[in-house]
Design a protein around this motif. Structure first.
Motif, PDB file in Angstrom:
ATOM      1  N   ILE A   1       1.005  -1.077  -0.091  1.00  0.00           N
ATOM      2  CA  ILE A   1      -0.052  -0.160   0.064  1.00  0.00           C
ATOM      3  C   ILE A   1       0.717   1.201   0.027  1.00  0.00           C
ATOM      4  CG2 ILE A   1      -0.248  -0.022   2.272  1.00  0.00           C
ATOM      5  CD1 ILE A   1      -3.131   1.091   2.046  1.00  0.00           C
ATOM      6  N   ASP A   2       0.423   2.324  -0.806  1.00  0.00           N
ATOM      7  CA  ASP A   2       1.141   3.439  -0.905  1.00  0.00           C
ATOM      8  C   ASP A   2       0.937   4.244   0.371  1.00  0.00           C
ATOM      9  OD1 ASP A   2       2.395   5.889  -1.526  1.00  0.00           O
ATOM     10  OD2 ASP A   2       1.353   6.209  -3.380  1.00  0.00           O
ATOM     11  N   VAL A   3       1.889   4.763   1.358  1.00  0.00           N
ATOM     12  CA  VAL A   3       1.775   5.081   2.416  1.00  0.00           C
ATOM     13  C   VAL A   3       2.193   6.781   2.570  1.00  0.00           C
ATOM     14  CG1 VAL A   3       1.823   3.091   3.823  1.00  0.00           C
ATOM     15  CG2 VAL A   3       3.950   4.488   3.416  1.00  0.00           C
ATOM     16  N   ALA A   4       2.275   7.309   1.472  1.00  0.00           N
ATOM     17  CA  ALA A   4       2.865   8.792   1.184  1.00  0.00           C
ATOM     18  C   ALA A   4       4.218   8.862   2.078  1.00  0.00           C
ATOM     19  CB  ALA A   4       1.462   9.638   1.585  1.00  0.00           C
ATOM     20  N   ASP A   5       4.315   8.601   3.068  1.00  0.00           N
ATOM     21  CA  ASP A   5       5.699   8.689   3.814  1.00  0.00           C
ATOM     22  C   ASP A   5       5.617   7.607   4.812  1.00  0.00           C
ATOM     23  OD1 ASP A   5       4.427   9.768   6.617  1.00  0.00           O
ATOM     24  OD2 ASP A   5       4.050  11.778   5.412  1.00  0.00           O
ATOM     25  N   LYS A   6       6.820   7.517   5.448  1.00  0.00           N
ATOM     26  CA  LYS A   6       6.966   6.450   6.229  1.00  0.00           C
ATOM     27  C   LYS A   6       6.251   6.553   7.980  1.00  0.00           C
ATOM     28  CE  LYS A   6      11.219   4.623   4.721  1.00  0.00           C
ATOM     29  NZ  LYS A   6      12.783   4.409   5.228  1.00  0.00           N
ATOM     30  N   ALA A   7       5.908   7.665   8.255  1.00  0.00           N
ATOM     31  CA  ALA A   7       5.284   7.791   9.504  1.00  0.00           C
ATOM     32  C   ALA A   7       3.972   6.914   9.664  1.00  0.00           C
ATOM     33  CB  ALA A   7       4.856   9.294   9.456  1.00  0.00           C
ATOM     34  N   CYS A   8       3.841   6.592  10.895  1.00  0.00           N
ATOM     35  CA  CYS A   8       2.647   5.609  11.301  1.00  0.00           C
ATOM     36  C   CYS A   8       1.524   6.354  11.384  1.00  0.00           C
ATOM     37  CB  CYS A   8       3.349   4.729  12.571  1.00  0.00           C
ATOM     38  SG  CYS A   8       2.283   3.420  12.842  1.00  0.00           S
ATOM     39  N   LYS A   9       0.645   6.287  10.753  1.00  0.00           N
ATOM     40  CA  LYS A   9      -0.676   6.662  10.833  1.00  0.00           C
ATOM     41  C   LYS A   9      -1.896   5.788  11.164  1.00  0.00           C
ATOM     42  CE  LYS A   9       0.356  10.463   7.505  1.00  0.00           C
ATOM     43  NZ  LYS A   9       1.667  10.076   7.074  1.00  0.00           N
ATOM     44  N   PRO A  10      -2.830   6.321  12.068  1.00  0.00           N
ATOM     45  CA  PRO A  10      -3.963   5.198  12.435  1.00  0.00           C
ATOM     46  C   PRO A  10      -4.490   4.474  11.249  1.00  0.00           C
ATOM     47  CG  PRO A  10      -4.318   7.440  13.511  1.00  0.00           C
ATOM     48  CD  PRO A  10      -3.320   7.666  12.518  1.00  0.00           C
ATOM     49  N   TRP A  11      -4.520   4.927   9.994  1.00  0.00           N
ATOM     50  CA  TRP A  11      -5.285   4.078   8.870  1.00  0.00           C
ATOM     51  C   TRP A  11      -4.053   3.176   8.577  1.00  0.00           C
ATOM     52  CZ3 TRP A  11      -3.128   3.833   4.176  1.00  0.00           C
ATOM     53  CH2 TRP A  11      -2.089   4.844   3.807  1.00  0.00           C
ATOM     54  N   ILE A  12      -2.695   3.285   8.720  1.00  0.00           N
ATOM     55  CA  ILE A  12      -2.260   2.339   8.293  1.00  0.00           C
ATOM     56  C   ILE A  12      -2.141   1.061   9.416  1.00  0.00           C
ATOM     57  CG2 ILE A  12       0.248   1.831   7.883  1.00  0.00           C
ATOM     58  CD1 ILE A  12       0.733   4.540   6.967  1.00  0.00           C
ATOM     59  N   VAL A  13      -2.453   1.379  10.552  1.00  0.00           N
ATOM     60  CA  VAL A  13      -2.477   0.411  11.587  1.00  0.00           C
ATOM     61  C   VAL A  13      -3.715  -0.310  11.504  1.00  0.00           C
ATOM     62  CG1 VAL A  13      -3.106  -0.112  13.877  1.00  0.00           C
ATOM     63  CG2 VAL A  13      -1.354   1.643  13.628  1.00  0.00           C
ATOM     64  N   GLU A  14      -4.942   0.367  10.900  1.00  0.00           N
ATOM     65  CA  GLU A  14      -6.217  -0.482  10.439  1.00  0.00           C
ATOM     66  C   GLU A  14      -5.842  -1.364   9.410  1.00  0.00           C
ATOM     67  OE1 GLU A  14      -8.867  -0.674  12.106  1.00  0.00           O
ATOM     68  OE2 GLU A  14      -8.025   0.471  13.633  1.00  0.00           O
ATOM     69  N   TYR A  15      -4.968  -0.905   8.427  1.00  0.00           N
ATOM     70  CA  TYR A  15      -4.736  -1.462   6.974  1.00  0.00           C
ATOM     71  C   TYR A  15      -3.993  -2.834   7.904  1.00  0.00           C
ATOM     72  CZ  TYR A  15      -2.368  -3.075   2.962  1.00  0.00           C
ATOM     73  OH  TYR A  15      -2.080  -4.159   1.940  1.00  0.00           O
ATOM     74  N   VAL A  16      -2.929  -2.926   8.452  1.00  0.00           N
ATOM     75  CA  VAL A  16      -2.507  -4.011   8.989  1.00  0.00           C
ATOM     76  C   VAL A  16      -3.460  -5.054   9.779  1.00  0.00           C
ATOM     77  CG1 VAL A  16      -0.425  -4.885  10.432  1.00  0.00           C
ATOM     78  CG2 VAL A  16      -0.265  -2.909   8.961  1.00  0.00           C
ATOM     79  N   LEU A  17      -3.992  -4.335  10.590  1.00  0.00           N
ATOM     80  CA  LEU A  17      -4.937  -5.256  11.352  1.00  0.00           C
ATOM     81  C   LEU A  17      -6.026  -6.006  10.310  1.00  0.00           C
ATOM     82  CD1 LEU A  17      -5.882  -2.665  14.242  1.00  0.00           C
ATOM     83  CD2 LEU A  17      -4.769  -4.925  14.429  1.00  0.00           C
ATOM     84  N   ASN A  18      -6.543  -5.254   9.248  1.00  0.00           N
ATOM     85  CA  ASN A  18      -7.111  -5.749   8.138  1.00  0.00           C
ATOM     86  C   ASN A  18      -6.527  -7.047   7.389  1.00  0.00           C
ATOM     87  OD1 ASN A  18      -9.371  -4.427   8.836  1.00  0.00           O
ATOM     88  ND2 ASN A  18      -8.802  -2.693   7.280  1.00  0.00           N
ATOM     89  N   VAL A  19      -5.203  -6.707   7.236  1.00  0.00           N
ATOM     90  CA  VAL A  19      -4.427  -7.833   6.520  1.00  0.00           C
ATOM     91  C   VAL A  19      -4.577  -9.120   7.607  1.00  0.00           C
ATOM     92  CG1 VAL A  19      -2.160  -8.586   5.815  1.00  0.00           C
ATOM     93  CG2 VAL A  19      -2.901  -6.463   5.164  1.00  0.00           C
ATOM     94  N   LEU A  20      -4.058  -8.876   8.749  1.00  0.00           N
ATOM     95  CA  LEU A  20      -4.086 -10.324   9.705  1.00  0.00           C
ATOM     96  C   LEU A  20      -5.421 -10.643   9.861  1.00  0.00           C
ATOM     97  CD1 LEU A  20      -2.084  -8.537  12.662  1.00  0.00           C
ATOM     98  CD2 LEU A  20      -1.395 -10.076  10.963  1.00  0.00           C
ATOM     99  N   ASN A  21      -6.537 -10.164   9.696  1.00  0.00           N
ATOM    100  CA  ASN A  21      -7.945 -10.749   9.886  1.00  0.00           C
ATOM    101  C   ASN A  21      -8.248 -11.320   8.572  1.00  0.00           C
ATOM    102  OD1 ASN A  21      -8.288  -9.396  12.400  1.00  0.00           O
ATOM    103  ND2 ASN A  21      -9.650  -7.820  11.393  1.00  0.00           N
ATOM    104  N   GLU A  22      -7.870 -10.792   7.334  1.00  0.00           N
ATOM    105  CA  GLU A  22      -7.681 -11.321   6.153  1.00  0.00           C
ATOM    106  C   GLU A  22      -7.067 -12.669   5.853  1.00  0.00           C
ATOM    107  OE1 GLU A  22      -6.595 -10.794   1.369  1.00  0.00           O
ATOM    108  OE2 GLU A  22      -7.593  -8.866   2.719  1.00  0.00           O
ATOM    109  N   LEU A  23      -6.170 -12.889   6.669  1.00  0.00           N
ATOM    110  CA  LEU A  23      -5.128 -14.030   6.732  1.00  0.00           C
ATOM    111  C   LEU A  23      -5.573 -15.018   7.903  1.00  0.00           C
ATOM    112  CD1 LEU A  23      -1.717 -12.588   6.701  1.00  0.00           C
ATOM    113  CD2 LEU A  23      -2.709 -13.833   4.849  1.00  0.00           C
TER     114      LEU A  23
END
Length: 182
Positions: free
Chosen positions: A69-91
């Motif tokens: 996923i394109d994250v615009a910059d390396k900073a950790c943002k809430p939507w990126i955390v949600e994305y990772v959680l969704n990936v874990l759920n999908e797996l």
């Protein structure tokens, strides 16, 4: 022999691991690796352009699943955390102990910490020691493969419409998703 190891070693000796640590290597505990990558090319004269707009790549070696996923910059943002959680759920790991593995980049450390805080099941952060590329080699190979797929799709699309697509164009989000699914 120990003299050869001492004389040729590239890093400090590894300490013996606990039984729980060994479980990670045996794939008893699912381990999802992460890394940032950039799509700049050797032709990019501007360093900022070559290293602008990073992608977050997640890799699960058990199934060789790649998520990017394109994250615009390396900073950790809430939507990126949600994305990772969704990936874990999908797996299928929403209610299972998992390990999140990455290099020691501060942004990835923060991401692992925030994901672990949001999960109800144990989430073990694993960090690859500095200058130990083999320890994170699977995600490095996945990143290279994904970058190659992305560039191939972009090149094919550009040749079909006979124009260059700027890196910021929304269609490249689709290319990123498609490259990860191949």
């Amino acid at each position: 022999c120990r003299h050869c190891v001492c004389g040729r070693a590239v890093s400090k000796p590894h300490r013996s691991r606990s039984e729980e640590d060994r479980d990670f290597g045996r794939e008893r505990i699912p381990t999802i690796s992460s890394d940032h990558c950039f799509l700049g090319s050797a032709d990019d004269v501007d360093e900022k352009k070559a290293h602008g707009s990073p992608f977050l790549v997640l890799f699960y070696s058990e199934t060789e699943a790649v998520y990017a996923i394109d994250v615009a910059d390396k900073a950790c943002k809430p939507w990126i955390v949600e994305y990772v959680l969704n990936v874990l759920n999908e797996l299928g790991y929403s209610g299972i102990k998992v390990a999140l593995k990455s290099d020691a980049a501060p942004e990835l450390r923060e991401l692992k910490k925030l994901v672990a805080a949001k999960r109800s099941c144990p989430t073990v952060p694993l960090e690859v020691p500095a200058r130990e590329s083999k320890a994170n080699g699977a995600v490095e190979r996945a990143v290279r493969t994904w970058q190659g797929q992305f560039r191939t799709l972009k090149s094919h699309l550009e040749s079909g419409i006979d124009m260059t697509i700027p890196r910021e164009h929304p269609i490249l989000q689709w290319c990123a998703w498609w490259a990860a699914s191949l």
